[in-house]
Design an enzyme around this catalytic site. Structure first.
Site, PDB file in Angstrom:
ATOM      1  N   LYS A  84       0.847  -1.203   0.000  1.00  0.00           N
ATOM      2  CA  LYS A  84       0.000   0.000   0.000  1.00  0.00           C
ATOM      3  C   LYS A  84       0.877   1.245   0.000  1.00  0.00           C
ATOM      4  CE  LYS A  84      -3.697   2.171   2.777  1.00  0.00           C
ATOM      5  NZ  LYS A  84      -4.452   2.101   4.040  1.00  0.00           N
ATOM      6  N   SER A 159      -9.350   2.175   3.419  1.00  0.00           N
ATOM      7  CA  SER A 159      -8.517   2.844   2.440  1.00  0.00           C
ATOM      8  C   SER A 159      -7.545   1.923   1.702  1.00  0.00           C
ATOM      9  CB  SER A 159      -7.732   3.956   3.145  1.00  0.00           C
ATOM     10  OG  SER A 159      -6.874   3.409   4.126  1.00  0.00           O
ATOM     11  N   SER A 183      -9.323  -0.037   7.715  1.00  0.00           N
ATOM     12  CA  SER A 183      -8.843   0.010   6.331  1.00  0.00           C
ATOM     13  C   SER A 183      -8.213  -1.256   5.780  1.00  0.00           C
ATOM     14  CB  SER A 183      -7.851   1.157   6.158  1.00  0.00           C
ATOM     15  OG  SER A 183      -8.557   2.352   6.015  1.00  0.00           O
TER      16      SER A 183
HETATM   17  N1  GLN Z   1     -12.521   4.899   7.116  1.00  0.00           N
HETATM   18  C1  GLN Z   1     -11.769   5.306   8.264  1.00  0.00           C
HETATM   19  C2  GLN Z   1     -11.284   6.720   8.095  1.00  0.00           C
HETATM   20  O1  GLN Z   1     -11.575   7.300   7.116  1.00  0.00           O
HETATM   21  C3  GLN Z   1     -10.639   4.366   8.524  1.00  0.00           C
HETATM   22  C4  GLN Z   1      -9.503   4.544   7.601  1.00  0.00           C
HETATM   23  C5  GLN Z   1      -8.300   3.704   7.950  1.00  0.00           C
HETATM   24  O2  GLN Z   1      -8.406   2.700   8.653  1.00  0.00           O
HETATM   25  N2  GLN Z   1      -7.151   4.153   7.494  1.00  0.00           N
HETATM   26  O3  GLN Z   1     -10.634   7.272   8.915  1.00  0.00           O
END
Ligand code: GLN
Length: 493
Positions: A84, A159, A183
């Protein structure tokens, strides 16, 4: 069988036995990427030449080893993976899905990445992400959205949507992701793959570009629990470069113990089966749990009473930490600079142009929550409620060995469906945020499909440092089911 059906262990064994070479394996995956990624857009950067050169080195070492010239070869020698784009890999850009880091090439490897490189992996590319990992759909990437390989009109989740989509479409056998609020698990669920969010402190955050430092974890997206475990065990462990890593020893492989489910106490938290959850999601999760019950697990209802506060607590703490972490992107040291005569104008110009709308929203939310006069009412209060959420889990784990729950209220939604409504997007995270706030591990794996043929996932959450038990339970489930073996053939070469 094609390579894409092989587990990590089968690939590693095949390489050692000279059934195929790392060059053949790496070329196979690069060809799949070239054939499929035009539709999926899972990758932000590829390095075919570098990957093949590293594959050749691996093949050389393997042949030296077979000839007796080397005593041993590293555990994953020659295995292609993707990373990632929020984890630093020397030789690749690290954009974090943001314009502000468009030209940033880190001169070092994240610790988790370095440990895998030491184990011999071949990194083929960097995968798409919501900007600075803020989002649940990968639509917040400055470089365009990733599409769900099961249905290109749907999001892959986020994400770590690029890594999840890449594994789902079998463009790599395994990929790294990060999980700050879901994420790894939510995209794993939306794409029908297995994903581990480890205990906070299990894997070093050194070289993971910070979002919410008290929540960030680096994890793995894979075809099955055993593959995720194999990589996690290599990435995990104390690192002197991250003071929050734990010196708790890395667990032994789960498959060395008994793999049956007898006597395992699984808790079903009533707060996770609420109105608004898609009926087929609830059904699939309950069916998976009852299959485990038929094979010896004992299922009891548990309560995590503060679950309803996880969303507001997270959306204060994560933006607060993000607003501090993102202050470093100011055009001075690295990344984008919008030249101006005045320093303040240069900061404003750079940040105004470099950050996207969601990142700016979080910086404003976080700055507000931390400002004098509001700090106690918002940030301070959120920290207290976070402790209550953590205690909910501690109490539940006095009664049960692990908790089974849905990952998201629905299956993958359509691209664009939530982009005008940040709150609707945040609501996607209700079931994943509590584990991050409590610092406990969560393992996501597929348990079915809905009517639209979109994958449904389930998570097992355990006490801190209980990853081995989670992997053992998921592997037992995967020995009884074949959801994890399905992959989308809708995306055709
Ligand atoms: N969807 C959550 C956020 O926007 C979690 C994102 C993540 O785990 N990086 O913060």
């Amino acid at each position: 069988m094609e390579y894409k059906e092989f587990t990590v262990q089968q690939l590693v064994d095949g390489l050692r036995a000279a059934s195929f070479s790392s060059r053949e394996l790496t070329s196979y995956y690069l060809e799949r990427i070239h054939a499929l990624d035009g539709q999926v857009h899972a990758f932000l950067a590829l390095d075919a030449e570098g990957a093949l050169a590293r594959a050749d080195q691996a093949d050389q070492a393997l042949s030296d080893w077979r000839a007796g010239k080397l005593d041993a070869v590293p555990a994953l020698l020659g295995l292609p993976i993707a990373v990632k784009d929020v984890l630093c890999v020397d030789g690749f850009p690290c954009t974090c899905g943001s314009r502000i880091l468009e030209n940033f090439k880190p001169p070092f490897n994240a610790t988790a990445v370095q440990r895998l490189l030491d184990a011999g992996v071949v990194i083929v590319g960097k995968t798409n992400t919501d900007e600075f990992a803020m989002g649940s759909s990968t639509e917040n990437s400055a470089y365009g959205a990733t599409h769900n390989p099961w249905n290109l009109a749907h999001v892959p989740g986020g994400s770590s949507g690029g890594s999840a989509a890449a594994v789902a479409a079998r463009m790599v056998p395994v990929a790294l992701g990060t999980d700050t609020g879901g994420s790894v698990r939510q995209p794993a669920s939306y794409c029908g793959v297995t994903g581990i969010k480890p205990t906070y402190g299990r894997v070093s955050r050194y070289g993971l570009i910070a979002y919410g430092s008290s929540l960030d974890t680096a994890g793995v997206l894979a075809r099955c629990a055993q593959d995720a475990e194999t990589l996690l065990r290599i990435m995990a462990g104390f690192d002197e470069r991250d003071a929050t890593t734990s010196d708790v020893p890395v667990f032994e492989p789960s498959w060395q113990g008994s793999v049956d489910l007898k006597g395992l106490r699984i808790g079903l938290p009533m707060e996770y089966f609420i109105e608004g959850i898609q009926p087929q999601v609830e059904q699939a999760v309950k069916q998976a749990v009852s299959l485990m019950e038929q094979h010896g697990a004992r299922v009891v209802q548990v309560s995590l009473p503060h679950t309803k506060y996880a969303l507001p607590v997270y959306y204060l703490i994560a933006p607060a930490e993000a607003s501090a972490n993102l202050a470093r992107f100011d055009g001075v040291r690295y990344g984008l600079r919008v030249p101006q005569e005045e320093l303040i104008a240069m900061y404003a110009g750079t940040r105004g142009k470099g950050f996207g709308a969601e990142v700016k929203r979080r910086i404003m939310l976080g700055t507000y929550a931390l400002s004098a006069g509001y700090y106690d009412a918002y940030y301070g209060q959120a920290q207290k409620v976070r402790t209550l959420i953590k205690q909910d889990f501690e109490k539940a784990f006095e009664l049960v060995d692990m908790i089974a729950a849905p990952i998201a209220p629905t299956t993958a939604f359509k691209l664009g469906e939530h982009t005008d409504d940040p709150l609707a997007m945040y609501l996607e995270d209700v079931f994943t945020l509590p584990a991050n706030l409590a610092g406990v591990p969560g393992l996501a794996f597929p348990v079915g499909f809905d009517d639209a043929n979109l994958p449904i996932g389930m998570q097992l959450m355990g006490a801190q440092f209980s990853e081995q038990a989670l992997f053992r339970a998921a592997a037992a489930y995967q020995a009884l089911s074949d959801w994890h073996q399905r992959y989308p053939d809708g995306v055709k070469a």
